[in-house]
Write a protein that holds these residues in place. Structure first.
Motif, short mmCIF file in Angstrom:
data_model
loop_
_atom_site.label_atom_id
_atom_site.label_comp_id
_atom_site.label_asym_id
_atom_site.label_seq_id
_atom_site.Cartn_x
_atom_site.Cartn_y
_atom_site.Cartn_z
N SER A 1 28.53 -12.36 -48.57
CA SER A 1 28.90 -11.00 -48.95
C SER A 1 27.64 -10.13 -49.06
O SER A 1 26.54 -10.56 -48.74
CB SER A 1 29.60 -11.03 -50.31
OG SER A 1 28.64 -11.38 -51.32
N ASN A 2 27.82 -8.90 -49.56
CA ASN A 2 26.66 -8.04 -49.77
C ASN A 2 25.95 -8.35 -51.08
O ASN A 2 25.10 -7.60 -51.53
CB ASN A 2 27.02 -6.55 -49.69
CG ASN A 2 28.08 -6.13 -50.68
OD1 ASN A 2 28.46 -6.89 -51.57
ND2 ASN A 2 28.57 -4.92 -50.52
N GLY A 3 26.27 -9.51 -51.66
CA GLY A 3 25.44 -10.07 -52.73
C GLY A 3 24.27 -10.86 -52.18
O GLY A 3 23.53 -11.47 -52.96
N PHE A 4 24.09 -10.84 -50.87
CA PHE A 4 22.99 -11.54 -50.20
C PHE A 4 22.51 -10.63 -49.08
O PHE A 4 23.27 -10.29 -48.18
CB PHE A 4 23.49 -12.87 -49.65
CG PHE A 4 22.49 -13.65 -48.85
CD1 PHE A 4 21.66 -14.58 -49.46
CD2 PHE A 4 22.38 -13.48 -47.48
CE1 PHE A 4 20.74 -15.32 -48.72
CE2 PHE A 4 21.47 -14.20 -46.73
CZ PHE A 4 20.65 -15.13 -47.35
N TYR A 5 21.21 -10.22 -49.13
CA TYR A 5 20.73 -9.23 -48.15
C TYR A 5 19.39 -9.64 -47.57
O TYR A 5 18.66 -10.47 -48.13
CB TYR A 5 20.61 -7.85 -48.82
CG TYR A 5 20.42 -6.73 -47.82
CD1 TYR A 5 21.46 -6.35 -46.98
CD2 TYR A 5 19.20 -6.08 -47.68
CE1 TYR A 5 21.30 -5.33 -46.05
CE2 TYR A 5 19.02 -5.07 -46.75
CZ TYR A 5 20.07 -4.70 -45.92
OH TYR A 5 19.90 -3.71 -45.00
N ALA A 6 19.07 -9.02 -46.42
CA ALA A 6 17.78 -9.15 -45.76
C ALA A 6 17.46 -10.60 -45.38
O ALA A 6 16.30 -11.02 -45.40
CB ALA A 6 16.65 -8.56 -46.61
N GLY A 7 18.49 -11.37 -45.04
CA GLY A 7 18.28 -12.77 -44.69
C GLY A 7 17.55 -12.92 -43.37
O GLY A 7 17.87 -12.26 -42.37
N LYS A 8 16.55 -13.82 -43.35
CA LYS A 8 15.80 -14.11 -42.13
C LYS A 8 15.82 -15.62 -41.87
O LYS A 8 15.69 -16.42 -42.79
CB LYS A 8 14.36 -13.61 -42.24
CG LYS A 8 14.27 -12.10 -42.48
CD LYS A 8 12.86 -11.57 -42.34
CE LYS A 8 12.53 -11.36 -40.87
NZ LYS A 8 11.25 -10.61 -40.70
N LEU A 9 15.96 -15.97 -40.60
CA LEU A 9 16.04 -17.37 -40.20
C LEU A 9 14.66 -18.01 -40.15
O LEU A 9 13.67 -17.37 -39.79
CB LEU A 9 16.69 -17.49 -38.82
CG LEU A 9 18.18 -17.19 -38.72
CD1 LEU A 9 18.61 -17.19 -37.25
CD2 LEU A 9 19.00 -18.18 -39.51
N VAL A 10 14.63 -19.31 -40.47
CA VAL A 10 13.42 -20.12 -40.31
C VAL A 10 13.88 -21.55 -40.07
O VAL A 10 14.93 -21.97 -40.57
CB VAL A 10 12.51 -20.03 -41.56
CG1 VAL A 10 13.18 -20.61 -42.79
CG2 VAL A 10 11.16 -20.69 -41.31
#
Length: 489
Positions: free
Chosen positions: A263-272
Motif C-alpha cells: 500500500s502507500n504505507g510503503f514508499y520509494a522502494g528500490k531493488l537490490v
C-alpha cells in the motif's frame, strides 16, 4: 549493551541537538536511528553485506537537509549505523544545500561512485545530478565539476533520483533519471556514459503508463533470472511502488496484472540483489506529532521486503527469510478475553458469524512475529487483527479482511465502526471460497507489516501498537484462525 549504546546516543542527540555520526548497532527489523528518520533508501550490495544508504531526515531546522547516511547489514535484522557519510553544504546558495535520492555503484578499478540529486529551492534550476567517489563507502569526496542539469527537452526543476549501473548488454554505463517532458508529463529519462563523467541524453526511457501525468520517482532497473525489472514510485495519486517486466533492458516493458507490492504505507522502494535473492527497500512514514490521528509525514522507518519470482516473471513480496528464521523464540499465546460464541482448541479459534466476536491477547512488546492460517467459509462479514484493545474489547487500530470487496484494509477507527468507515490503507486480495490465508505479521517499534499468501504486503504505522493488548476479531464472519503463533528473537 548494544541497546544501551543506542539509547545513550539518542539521549545525547535529544538534549544537545547533536547530529550524531558515531557507529552503533541495532537488533531491529524496521530500523531508524532513534534521533532521526529514514527517507528514500539507496541499497547497494558490496559482495559481502548490504550497504543501505538513505536520506536522513533529522528535522532539526538546519539551513540544509537530508544528508546521505548509512546502515549496513548482512541479514536485515542486525544493523550497524554508520551515521552521515555524504553531507549537504552549509552554504545556503550551494546546489547541494539539500541532498536527494541517487545510487551507488563500483567501477571495475574498485572505486565506488555515488550519484545523487543536489537540490536548492532558492536556485533555478532547483535540481542537478551530482557525483562523489569513495574507496571505502564511508569517506566520500564530492566532484563538483561533474554536476549536470536537465537537457532542453525536460523540465529543469524536475530532474532527480539518478540510478546508475553498468549495462553489460550494451557495454556502457546507464543512468535513469526521474524528470518531466515539456508537455508536463512524468517520464524516466536515460543518460549513458563510457567514463562516468560525461553523460549523453538518450531520450525518454519509459513513458508514464498509469493514465496520469505523475512523476515516477526513485527508479531502479535490475535483471533477476531471465527478466529485467523496472520499479518506480508514483508521486501521486496512489504513492505506491510499481514494477514493469521486460526481456531486454531497453524494453518493451509490460505491466503485470498486479503491478505493485504494498500500500502507500510503503514508499520509494528500490531493488537490490545479492548472489541469489532479490529485495525491495523502502520506508513507512511517521505521522505528525507521533499521533495515530494525524497525517503522514515524509520519512519514517526502513522496511525491507524479500521479492520472489513466479514462472511467468511476475513478482511478489514475502518477509525476509533470515528475519523470520531468527524470530524463533516461541511465546505461548494465552487469551485474556474470549467471546462466548468462539470455540477454542489449542491454537485454533473458530468464530460463529454471530455479530461481533473477539479473542484478545496480552500486550505487544518489542519485536514480534505472528503467524498462522485463516480459513473462511463465505464472503460475508469482515475479520482481522485488532490493536490497542480497550474497553469492551474494542480496538482503535484494525487490519480487516473484506472478502466481498476482495481487499485487506487498515482502519484508524474503532472496530465497531469499520463496516462503514473509510480505510486509511488498502491492498487487493482475491481468494477463492474455502481458500486458506497464510499470514506473517511482523511488528517492531510502531510499524507492522502483514504478508498474505505470497500475494501482497500491507505496511502500517500504529503509535498505539506497543504496550497494549491485541487480538483477533470477526464481524458476522464464519472464520477460523489456526496455528496461531507469536515469536521473538
Amino acid at each position: 549493551m548494544k541497546k544501551l549504546i543506542s539509547i545513550f546516543i539518542a539521549l545525547l542527540s535529544l538534549f544537545f541537538g547533536m547530529s550524531v555520526t558515531s557507529a552503533f548497532y541495532q537488533l531491529t527489523i524496521f530500523p531508524r536511528t532513534g534521533y532521526s528518520w529514514v527517507g528514500d533508501p539507496m541499497p547497494y550490495y558490496d559482495g559481502n553485506k548490504f550497504q543501505v544508504f538513505y536520506l536522513e531526515d533529522l528535522r532539526d531546522g538546519d539551513v540544509g537537509f537530508h544528508p546521505w547516511s548509512l546502515f549496513t547489514t548482512n541479514n536485515f535484522y542486525d544493523y550497524k549505523n554508520e551515521g552521515v557519510v555524504i553531507r549537504y553544504s552549509q552554504n545556503e546558495f550551494a546546489q547541494d544545500s539539500a541532498l536527494g535520492t541517487g545510487s551507488v555503484m563500483q567501477e571495475k578499478d574498485g572505486l565506488y561512485h555515488a550519484f545523487y540529486t543536489g537540490f536548492n529551492w532558492r536556485k533555478v534550476p532547483k535540481e542537478a545530478i551530482m557525483h562523489a567517489i569513495s574507496k571505502d563507502l564511508i569517506n566520500w569526496i564530492k566532484i563538483p565539476g561533474d554536476k549536470f542539469f536537465a537537457s532542453a527537452k525536460y523540465l529543469r526543476n524536475d530532474f532527480r533520483d539518478p540510478y546508475v549501473f553498468y549495462n553489460d548488454d550494451y557495454k556502457e554505463y546507464w543512468m535513469l533519471i526521474t524528470t518531466r517532458t515539456k508537455n508536463d508529463k512524468g517520464v524516466i529519462a536515460l543518460y549513458t556514459s563510457k567514463d562516468l563523467k560525461n553523460w549523453a541524453d538518450n531520450g525518454v526511457f519509459f513513458d508514464n503508463d498509469m493514465g496520469n501525468s505523475a512523476n515516477m520517482e526513485c527508479p531502479t532497473l535490475i535483471k533477476y533470472g531471465e527478466y529485467w525489472y523496472l520499479t518506480f514510485s508514483d508521486q501521486w495519486p496512489n504513492r505506491v511502488v510499481h514494477y514493469r517486466i521486460a526481456k531486454d533492458s531497453k524494453g518493451p516493458f509490460t505491466k503485470p496484472q498486479l503491478d505493485f507490492f504494498d500500500s502507500n504505507g510503503f514508499y520509494a522502494g528500490k531493488l537490490v540483489k545479492d548472489s541469489q535473492n532479490l529485495y525491495l527497500c523502502g520506508w513507512t512514514p511517521t505521522k505528525g506529532g507521533h499521533s495515530d490521528n494525524n497525517k503522514t509525514d515524509w520519512a519514517g522507518n526502513l522496511v525491507v521486503h524479500q521479492i520472489k519470482q513466479r514462472e511467468n516473471g511476475e513478482l511478489y513480496p514475502t518477509p525476509v527469510e533470515q528475519v523470520v528464521e531468527n524470530l524463533n523464540n516461541n511465546i505461548k499465546l494465552k487469551p485474556i478475553t474470549q467471546t462466548e460464541t468462539v470455540t477454542a482448541s489449542n491454537e485454533k479459534y473458530t468464530f460463529s458469524a454471530k455479530g461481533y466476536e473477539v479473542v484478545t491477547f496480552p500486550k505487544i512488546q518489542g519485536v514480534n512475529k505472528i503467524t498462522g492460517k485463516i480459513t473462511k467459509k463465505s464472503k460475508e462479514g469482515m475479520f482481522g487483527f485488532m490493536f490497542n484493545v480497550g474497553e469492551y474489547d474494542i480496538a482503535s487500530l484494525n487490519i480487516a479482511f473484506n472478502p466481498k470487496s476482495k481487499e485487506v484494509k487498515f482502519f484508524n477507527v474503532s472496530t465497531d465502526k469499520i463496516a462503514t468507515a473509510k480505510s486509511e490503507l488498502t491492498v487487493p486480495l482475491d481468494v477463492n471460497d474455502n481458500e486458506s490465508l497464510n499470514f506473517t505479521l511482523l511488528i517492531d517499534d510502531s510499524v507492522a507489516v502483514l504478508y498474505i499468501n505470497d500475494k501482497v504486503a500491507l505496511s502500517t504505522r500504529m503509535y498505539a501498537l506497543q504496550n497494549h493488548q491485541w487480538g483477533i476479531f470477526s464481524i458476522n464472519s464464519d472464520v477460523t484462525y489456526e496455528d496461531l503463533n507469536l515469536s521473538k528473537f
